[in-house]
Scaffold this motif. Sequence first.
Motif, PDB file in Angstrom:
ATOM      1  N   ARG A 159      47.088  95.948  56.798  1.00 29.30           N
ATOM      2  CA  ARG A 159      46.850  97.275  56.235  1.00 29.30           C
ATOM      3  C   ARG A 159      45.801  98.020  57.041  1.00 29.30           C
ATOM      4  NH1 ARG A 159      46.622  96.316  49.665  1.00 29.30           N
ATOM      5  NH2 ARG A 159      48.771  95.556  49.391  1.00 29.30           N
ATOM      6  N   GLU A 160      45.997  99.317  57.166  1.00 33.16           N
ATOM      7  CA  GLU A 160      45.118 100.134  57.991  1.00 33.16           C
ATOM      8  C   GLU A 160      43.872 100.597  57.242  1.00 33.16           C
ATOM      9  OE1 GLU A 160      47.256 103.427  59.541  1.00 33.16           O
ATOM     10  OE2 GLU A 160      48.438 102.222  60.944  1.00 33.16           O
ATOM     11  N   VAL A 161      42.798 100.716  57.981  1.00 31.89           N
ATOM     12  CA  VAL A 161      41.573 101.342  57.493  1.00 31.89           C
ATOM     13  C   VAL A 161      41.471 102.703  58.167  1.00 31.89           C
ATOM     14  CG1 VAL A 161      39.055 101.215  57.396  1.00 31.89           C
ATOM     15  CG2 VAL A 161      40.431  99.128  57.157  1.00 31.89           C
ATOM     16  N   ASP A 162      41.223 103.735  57.376  1.00 29.73           N
ATOM     17  CA  ASP A 162      41.127 105.095  57.911  1.00 29.73           C
ATOM     18  C   ASP A 162      39.682 105.575  57.782  1.00 29.73           C
ATOM     19  OD1 ASP A 162      41.241 107.796  58.516  1.00 29.73           O
ATOM     20  OD2 ASP A 162      43.020 108.200  57.287  1.00 29.73           O
ATOM     21  N   ALA A 163      38.981 105.617  58.905  1.00 26.09           N
ATOM     22  CA  ALA A 163      37.589 106.075  58.936  1.00 26.09           C
ATOM     23  C   ALA A 163      37.465 107.400  59.670  1.00 26.09           C
ATOM     24  CB  ALA A 163      36.708 105.013  59.593  1.00 26.09           C
ATOM     25  N   LEU A 219      38.837 105.267  53.766  1.00 28.85           N
ATOM     26  CA  LEU A 219      39.985 104.705  53.059  1.00 28.85           C
ATOM     27  C   LEU A 219      40.273 103.320  53.619  1.00 28.85           C
ATOM     28  CD1 LEU A 219      42.539 104.654  51.290  1.00 28.85           C
ATOM     29  CD2 LEU A 219      43.703 105.997  53.059  1.00 28.85           C
ATOM     30  N   ASP A 220      40.063 102.293  52.774  1.00 25.18           N
ATOM     31  CA  ASP A 220      40.379 100.921  53.169  1.00 25.18           C
ATOM     32  C   ASP A 220      41.560 100.458  52.332  1.00 25.18           C
ATOM     33  OD1 ASP A 220      40.559  98.256  53.775  1.00 25.18           O
ATOM     34  OD2 ASP A 220      38.401  97.886  53.722  1.00 25.18           O
ATOM     35  N   ARG A 221      42.745 100.509  52.927  1.00 24.74           N
ATOM     36  CA  ARG A 221      43.966 100.166  52.199  1.00 24.74           C
ATOM     37  C   ARG A 221      44.031  98.691  51.815  1.00 24.74           C
ATOM     38  NH1 ARG A 221      45.565 104.081  55.949  1.00 24.74           N
ATOM     39  NH2 ARG A 221      46.718 105.870  55.071  1.00 24.74           N
ATOM     40  N   ASN A 222      43.202  97.854  52.420  1.00 22.64           N
ATOM     41  CA  ASN A 222      43.187  96.443  52.073  1.00 22.64           C
ATOM     42  C   ASN A 222      42.831  96.213  50.612  1.00 22.64           C
ATOM     43  OD1 ASN A 222      43.603  94.875  54.700  1.00 22.64           O
ATOM     44  ND2 ASN A 222      41.994  96.311  55.282  1.00 22.64           N
ATOM     45  N   ARG A 223      42.124  97.173  50.013  1.00 21.86           N
ATOM     46  CA  ARG A 223      41.631  97.018  48.639  1.00 21.86           C
ATOM     47  C   ARG A 223      42.427  97.830  47.631  1.00 21.86           C
ATOM     48  NH1 ARG A 223      35.668  98.401  51.023  1.00 21.86           N
ATOM     49  NH2 ARG A 223      35.348  96.473  52.181  1.00 21.86           N
ATOM     50  N   CYS A 224      43.436  98.549  48.084  1.00 22.15           N
ATOM     51  CA  CYS A 224      44.211  99.420  47.199  1.00 22.15           C
ATOM     52  C   CYS A 224      45.130  98.599  46.301  1.00 22.15           C
ATOM     53  CB  CYS A 224      45.039 100.402  48.025  1.00 22.15           C
ATOM     54  SG  CYS A 224      45.979 101.582  47.034  1.00 22.15           S
ATOM     55  N   ILE A 225      45.155  98.931  44.995  1.00 20.93           N
ATOM     56  CA  ILE A 225      46.041  98.243  44.046  1.00 20.93           C
ATOM     57  C   ILE A 225      47.131  99.183  43.525  1.00 20.93           C
ATOM     58  CG2 ILE A 225      44.332  96.518  43.372  1.00 20.93           C
ATOM     59  CD1 ILE A 225      43.827  98.208  40.843  1.00 20.93           C
ATOM     60  N   TYR A 226      47.274 100.356  44.127  1.00 23.50           N
ATOM     61  CA  TYR A 226      48.350 101.302  43.814  1.00 23.50           C
ATOM     62  C   TYR A 226      48.351 101.754  42.357  1.00 23.50           C
ATOM     63  CZ  TYR A 226      49.664  99.194  48.224  1.00 23.50           C
ATOM     64  OH  TYR A 226      49.619  98.708  49.499  1.00 23.50           O
ATOM     65  N   CYS A 227      47.160 101.984  41.822  1.00 23.37           N
ATOM     66  CA  CYS A 227      47.046 102.470  40.445  1.00 23.37           C
ATOM     67  C   CYS A 227      47.412 103.948  40.336  1.00 23.37           C
ATOM     68  CB  CYS A 227      45.621 102.251  39.938  1.00 23.37           C
ATOM     69  SG  CYS A 227      44.367 103.229  40.815  1.00 23.37           S
ATOM     70  N   SER A 276      48.929 114.408  60.641  1.00 13.72           N
ATOM     71  CA  SER A 276      48.596 113.198  61.390  1.00 13.72           C
ATOM     72  C   SER A 276      48.618 111.948  60.530  1.00 13.72           C
ATOM     73  CB  SER A 276      47.205 113.343  62.009  1.00 13.72           C
ATOM     74  OG  SER A 276      46.217 113.410  60.983  1.00 13.72           O
ATOM     75  N   GLY A 277      48.582 112.136  59.199  1.00 19.01           N
ATOM     76  CA  GLY A 277      48.494 111.003  58.297  1.00 19.01           C
ATOM     77  C   GLY A 277      47.097 110.446  58.184  1.00 19.01           C
ATOM     78  N   ARG A 278      46.085 111.195  58.673  1.00 17.41           N
ATOM     79  CA  ARG A 278      44.705 110.734  58.662  1.00 17.41           C
ATOM     80  C   ARG A 278      43.871 111.565  57.697  1.00 17.41           C
ATOM     81  NH1 ARG A 278      44.708 105.946  60.726  1.00 17.41           N
ATOM     82  NH2 ARG A 278      42.583 106.066  61.553  1.00 17.41           N
TER      83      ARG A 278
END
Length: 235
Positions: free
Chosen positions: A129-133, A140-148, A181-183
């Motif tokens: 999963r990507e991290v967007d800094a 945004l750290d997608r590693n921790r996302c639970i899609y709530c 850009s998706g960023r």
Amino acid sequence: MSKTISLDGQTVAFAEGQTIMDAAMAAGIYIPHLCHNPEFRPHGSCKLCTVNVNGRNVASCTMPAAEGQQVLSDTEELNAERLALTQMLFVEGNHLCPACEKSGNCQLQAVAYYLGMMSPRFNHFYPQREVDASHPEVLLDRNRCIYCELCVRASREVDGKNVFGLSGRGIATTLVVNSTSGRLGDTAIAASDKAMQVCPTGALLVKRRGYVVPIGERIYDHRSIKEVQTGGGHE
């Protein structure tokens, strides 16, 4: 409030239009949940708040309270299911609590403690999963996302910016950023946005604020999530 339901043997009053979750929270009764936020219309995505109503399992955040309902929540069977769901959330992401800036303030971590989670039980997926800094204020750290979807709804309904969305299905689901850009750096999101305040994990963080409150002095370090959300316990 003249109408009542029975919740784990306790008589709980409710007002017309309230859900079982609404009535429980108003009465100071904790039902485990992650995707529910009383500021937004519920949609029952995490299923942690499932209760048994007159013999049928339903999401308490979406089920309207009705006169005479016999509701069971704090049962061995339902808590075992909640524990399994929580364990799955941990292995489907990359949740490294000891190194996470949100440790002690994380609802996912707090729910795991409340349910007595001592191990992940299932094999870890270790997804890429990507991290967007790219944004100067937020991360945004997608590693921790639970899609709530709380950030999706907050950005759309409160901030009026529609920054986030979900794409894909199952394990391929990802939190996407609505920019060319998706960023994040190419959106109008700000550190003060509601979307930044509702994330129950450390997926969305304000930069340079991670350790302003030291670990050990955070909200769930000394109080369980049940105490915090029902107003009980002590600091």
